[in-house]
Design a protein around this motif. Sequence first.
Motif, mmCIF file in Angstrom:
data_model
loop_
_atom_site.group_PDB
_atom_site.id
_atom_site.type_symbol
_atom_site.label_atom_id
_atom_site.label_comp_id
_atom_site.label_asym_id
_atom_site.label_seq_id
_atom_site.Cartn_x
_atom_site.Cartn_y
_atom_site.Cartn_z
ATOM 1 N N MET B 171 49.702 37.314 31.074
ATOM 2 C CA MET B 171 48.831 36.861 32.170
ATOM 3 C C MET B 171 48.497 35.383 32.007
ATOM 4 O O MET B 171 48.534 34.611 32.964
ATOM 5 N N TRP B 175 49.462 32.473 34.605
ATOM 6 C CA TRP B 175 48.411 31.658 35.215
ATOM 7 C C TRP B 175 48.626 30.177 34.921
ATOM 8 O O TRP B 175 48.277 29.313 35.734
ATOM 9 N N TRP B 205 51.021 42.847 39.779
ATOM 10 C CA TRP B 205 49.960 41.955 39.275
ATOM 11 C C TRP B 205 50.330 40.498 39.545
ATOM 12 O O TRP B 205 49.496 39.705 40.017
ATOM 13 N N GLN B 208 49.785 39.516 43.109
ATOM 14 C CA GLN B 208 48.364 39.350 43.433
ATOM 15 C C GLN B 208 47.810 38.053 42.836
ATOM 16 O O GLN B 208 46.997 37.363 43.449
ATOM 17 N N ALA B 209 48.242 37.746 41.616
ATOM 18 C CA ALA B 209 47.768 36.513 40.981
ATOM 19 C C ALA B 209 48.241 35.294 41.767
ATOM 20 O O ALA B 209 47.486 34.344 41.989
ATOM 21 N N GLU B 212 46.131 34.953 44.947
ATOM 22 C CA GLU B 212 44.818 34.335 44.730
ATOM 23 C C GLU B 212 44.960 32.888 44.291
ATOM 24 O O GLU B 212 44.206 32.016 44.711
#
Lengths: 430, 430
Positions: B171, B175, B205, B208-209, B212
């Motif tokens: 993650m 990011w 996931w 979705q990341a 956003e």
Amino acid sequence: MVDIATRVWNHKWKIDPIVRSLIDTDFYKLLMCQSVFRNKPDTQVTFSLINRSKSIRLAELVDEGELREQLDHIRSLSLSRGESTWLRGNTFYGKRQMFTPEFMEWFEQVKLPPYNLEKRDGQYELTFEGSWPEVMLWEIPALAVLMELRSRAVLHQMKRFELQVLYARAMTKLWEKVDQLRPVEGLKLADFGTRRRHSFLWQDWCVQAMTEGLGSNFTGTSNCLIAKNRDLEAIGTNAHELPMVYAALAEDDAALAQAPYDVLSDWHDEHDGNLRIILPDTYGSKGFLDNAPDWLASWTGIRIDSGDPATGAEVAINWWKSRGEDPTQKRVIFSDGLDTAKIIELHNQFKGRVQTSFGWGTLMTNDFRGLTPDDALLPFSLVCKAVKANGRPTVKLSDNPNKAMGPTDQIERYKKVFNVGAQDKQEVVV
Amino acid sequence: MVDIATRVWNHKWKIDPIVRSLIDTDFYKLLMCQSVFRNKPDTQVTFSLINRSKSIRLAELVDEGELREQLDHIRSLSLSRGESTWLRGNTFYGKRQMFTPEFMEWFEQVKLPPYNLEKRDGQYELTFEGSWPEVMLWEIPALAVLMELRSRAVLHQMKRFELQVLYARAMTKLWEKVDQLRPVEGLKLADFGTRRRHSFLWQDWCVQAMTEGLGSNFTGTSNCLIAKNRDLEAIGTNAHELPMVYAALAEDDAALAQAPYDVLSDWHDEHDGNLRIILPDTYGSKGFLDNAPDWLASWTGIRIDSGDPATGAEVAINWWKSRGEDPTQKRVIFSDGLDTAKIIELHNQFKGRVQTSFGWGTLMTNDFRGLTPDDALLPFSLVCKAVKANGRPTVKLSDNPNKAMGPTDQIERYKKVFNVGAQDKQEVVV
């Protein structure tokens, strides 16, 4: 599947409690509380919250209403049956019935006394007054509440995936520390991070990660609730509040000079083995050790909580040698502002010369440095200390003048009584 | 609260399905399937799985029984009512009823045809035979199953917190990519990572990341199921399988030379606007464009899927200019082996000269490089291609000889017919 019941339950919370139990506190607090309950039960004390990081304006970050809710919630707590059973039935430091039936009966009915809360200059003035055994129980939960409310205030601004990534980064960061510590042979490391943790759930995660990552080199946690829930050793012995209050109670300079030894004399009567750990720095380690009675040299170890840690350990080793003791049979516990590099350095430096343990605090349970763009979760230096005992101010000198506390005239008096000379200043990060 | 029902449910799973829906596939597969259903429904094809990364010995990593269970599960799937409604009722690329009632009626009753599975030299030989519109639906789920079973085999060795930290690191890594891409003004980026994803949940996931983190600069996903569940645009147009099969069906060299244009002629009849995207590299981009009929120059864009991407874009720009078109009104879609640095470089390089979009695949949905000690989750190059059509072998040349496929004599024949000269070799990572 969505668990509807959990979701509804979460929405029903009046508050999301930060401190969920009276034993969500440091183990040494309970040991000291029992000692105080036995030896000085009628002492009236004032404890006060002190934010040494003035740039963190807590009263602007944290809503007063929320703070009061959390503190009120703590006042509503009492020892649960399971917690009582754990304290009564458990073996601590190899000893059964560490807590006496008299203490347990008192502790089972205790509720925390009222608090005084005011805002001044962007900070909270939070004080607690009353009998020492009750008031002292506020220290750790009060700190944990302020720390976590500050975390929550920052997290409240973040979006969903930002939040998830924040914790992903924090987990990654903690695991990098685990990876660094894993190869260190013979390491003995415990969690001392309750008071300045990012949050309860995060401390709980960190402890579990250390348990899986370090195996038996992770020796336990100072947090009683987590120790109980995760089947770990509860770790800790005693702290500055004992000599600080004993010293404040002293009637004259001669009694003052004797006070720190009186503390350990009482402790000597109550505990043995690994619980006999000297915390020498309250009024300067060197003077304390130079003037210590011979029976103290037989104690198991010394905890270094201020000043340069390597220097402190050398002083301890030399002191043991000067008293005819074998340092390799003694233990030095480091507990001041540790992080992995310092832990590994100290471990290697003293290997074979003295046994070492590490009480790892803020930078284990609250290292979010560099994880938010503006570093809004930087750890900071919040303490909650006894400031008065039976109407007299307390004083702490420590081995770092930046950690000194108390009225200026009393600090000068204590320096003279304890023969404290020049001290090196060290930056206080956490 | 423990959700007992969820826990019991998890234990009840006969398998933990990797592909949960017939629309857990790339959008372009459905567009192409409709085109094939209309234009070449009776073609008999063979698709075959090819692991271009020979060092990943899939048959040693992945249990054959588990693989069969997953493939059998996919054969048990059929279009759900909600999925059908979404395909029938949604607006794709601004167009209602993208899928005709005839196609939808067929798709609603389709089940995937049988598979042939054997082990050879540490690899699986997995092939599918039957009518083209049915067999082609295997490509994406077959790849996703093999990719995820390999991930699971590696994850199965890991302890609880190791697993949690692994995903925390992944993650964090994703990011960081979001952070790098966020400041890129006017970026148009879509997820093309279904086929080589680490897992379904991880792709979900990541999407979705990106949503956003990048807002409207993240234009959607090629995955229909995720597009449906997350209310995103489904993205994609067409792929090499159309010209490969059309070419294999050609009766002589003249028909072969014409085959790639026949594909786009059929497409021209069916679609307009942003769905008119040329994929020129199947038999060499340069020759394809040089010989292209004029009506192709009016198409909206060109997708660059092999060779040096900047060179490919320059070729496209020059071709549009040579045909009297304004490149600033045209779109180049990059989709080959992208990662953030290359995306940003290409975006900046062509800003103002041509519109660009990016179809980001493996290194978005499966970049676990450096996250396990032995890099056991390194992405690898697995494809599933049409290898035969009506009994004749297919051929792919592409703009990178390392991606060429087909029998040697046929590759030589195709090179002659399509006038393909020397080509630069490029390493195929993913």
